[in-house]
Scaffold this motif. Sequence first.
Motif, PDB file in Angstrom:
ATOM      1  N   GLY A  82       0.831  -1.210   0.000  1.00  0.00           N
ATOM      2  CA  GLY A  82       0.000   0.000   0.000  1.00  0.00           C
ATOM      3  C   GLY A  82       0.860   1.252   0.000  1.00  0.00           C
ATOM      4  N   SER A  84       4.634   0.780   0.944  1.00  0.00           N
ATOM      5  CA  SER A  84       5.786   0.511   1.803  1.00  0.00           C
ATOM      6  C   SER A  84       7.165   0.634   1.173  1.00  0.00           C
ATOM      7  N   TYR A 215      -8.824  -0.325   0.738  1.00  0.00           N
ATOM      8  CA  TYR A 215      -7.605  -1.048   1.116  1.00  0.00           C
ATOM      9  C   TYR A 215      -7.754  -1.697   2.488  1.00  0.00           C
ATOM     10  N   ARG A 264      -5.545  -6.258  12.253  1.00  0.00           N
ATOM     11  CA  ARG A 264      -5.825  -6.564  10.843  1.00  0.00           C
ATOM     12  C   ARG A 264      -6.491  -7.940  10.701  1.00  0.00           C
ATOM     13  N   ASP A 331      -1.069   6.912   3.734  1.00  0.00           N
ATOM     14  CA  ASP A 331      -0.938   6.162   2.478  1.00  0.00           C
ATOM     15  C   ASP A 331      -1.993   6.555   1.448  1.00  0.00           C
TER      16      ASP A 331
HETATM   17  N1  GLN Z   1       1.170   1.315   5.414  1.00  0.00           N
HETATM   18  C1  GLN Z   1       0.338   0.363   4.740  1.00  0.00           C
HETATM   19  C2  GLN Z   1      -0.160  -0.658   5.726  1.00  0.00           C
HETATM   20  O1  GLN Z   1       0.050  -0.496   6.872  1.00  0.00           O
HETATM   21  C3  GLN Z   1       1.068  -0.275   3.606  1.00  0.00           C
HETATM   22  C4  GLN Z   1       2.043  -1.293   4.038  1.00  0.00           C
HETATM   23  C5  GLN Z   1       2.758  -1.973   2.909  1.00  0.00           C
HETATM   24  O2  GLN Z   1       2.798  -1.485   1.779  1.00  0.00           O
HETATM   25  N2  GLN Z   1       3.318  -3.100   3.226  1.00  0.00           N
HETATM   26  O3  GLN Z   1      -0.776  -1.623   5.384  1.00  0.00           O
END
Ligand code: GLN
Length: 394
Positions: A82, A84, A215, A264, A331
């Motif tokens: 997303g 990173s 997302y 999550r 993001d």
């Molecule tokens: N910051 C976003 C998240 O926490 C993207 C993380 C990523 O791209 N791995 O999911």
Amino acid sequence: MLHNFVAPYDAHVIQQFKAAGMPSLGKTNMDEFAMGSSNETSYFGPVKNPWNPAYVPGGSSGGAAACVAARMAPAATGTDTGGSIRQPAALCGITGLKPTYGLVSRYGMIAFASSLDQAGPMAPSAEDCALLLNVMTGFDARDSTCLDRAKEDYTRDLDKPLAGLRVGLPKEFFAEGLNNEVAAAVETAVAELKKLGATTIEISLANSKLAIPVYYVLAPAEASSNLSRFDGVRYGYRAPEYGNLDDMYCKTRAQGFGAEVKRRILIGAYVLSHGYYDAYYLQAQKIRRLIADDFREAFKTCDVILGPTAPGTAFKLGEKSDDPVEMYLNDLYTIPANLAGLPGMSLPCGFDSKGLPIGLQLVGDYFSEAKMLNVAHQYQQVTSWHSRQPEGLL
Ligand code: GLN
């Protein structure tokens, strides 16, 4: 969960680098299971920003970005689900590229959200990123989403003049919530590209404002499924004391995962559950398509899309760690490219009044990495932001 885990085999990307004669210096710190935008969710403690150790380096590839910014290594790899690769590159003042989904094999990568995850290079300059990408790409049958395409030389267009380049500026990326200093630096970069022969056109990515809610339904849904393999049986942590098998699973996962990862998993299991699947997961998939359609429409009138990488520069350690939603908003500009599977990159375009780096984002059409690298390289021939280094480290 994996704190002292040593992989028994190499990822495809690592194999490619080894075959090209590039040794691996080590693993870098990151947010736990790549979930975070500040590196503060790492089991090992936070990474600090080499430009000012009171500030975060961004995340989740914050260790990689900080390490390259401090010139501890000439380059690093990251994964971008997303943002990173791009967001920590922006916050640490380096160049980072997330390729088109499927261009780099995910074999050997820890899966976070498999329909979004993509590995890419992080280095001081676009030219370095092009050299690294040449090694990282290539078909690998061990990742079923890896694309079977002819190998490209990503350095081939670096020296092309930019005359005639059409740069799309999405009005939604220059709206409310964008820090003034970041906006000013991005506008100066646009002026620089115009001097090099580019023209600009205002475009609209109307559905991109829904990228964060979409997302945070889809990525946790996929994560909750991917992380089910960490059960204390296969590999990784196992609770030292437990009763029966169920108790072993519960204790292992309760003790082995950090708070953000658990959050999550809970969200993901919820949005996939019977009764909520249609309302959340399915709806998010539909909006994901609309976000991709906006890009498809935009690329009819422009060659590359330009905007800020993040709404602000690095924030202080601890400043946003108690507020997940505030953290997720970082993001806002990077997530749309992941949802559409498009390539995106971040390159340094200035510093704010606190001396912290500012990142410029380019998003290209599918497989237009060579063009994006061309734009970035030409910009880096007339600016020196990418060659600045934090003082007092070495
Ligand atoms: N910051 C976003 C998240 O926490 C993207 C993380 C990523 O791209 N791995 O999911």
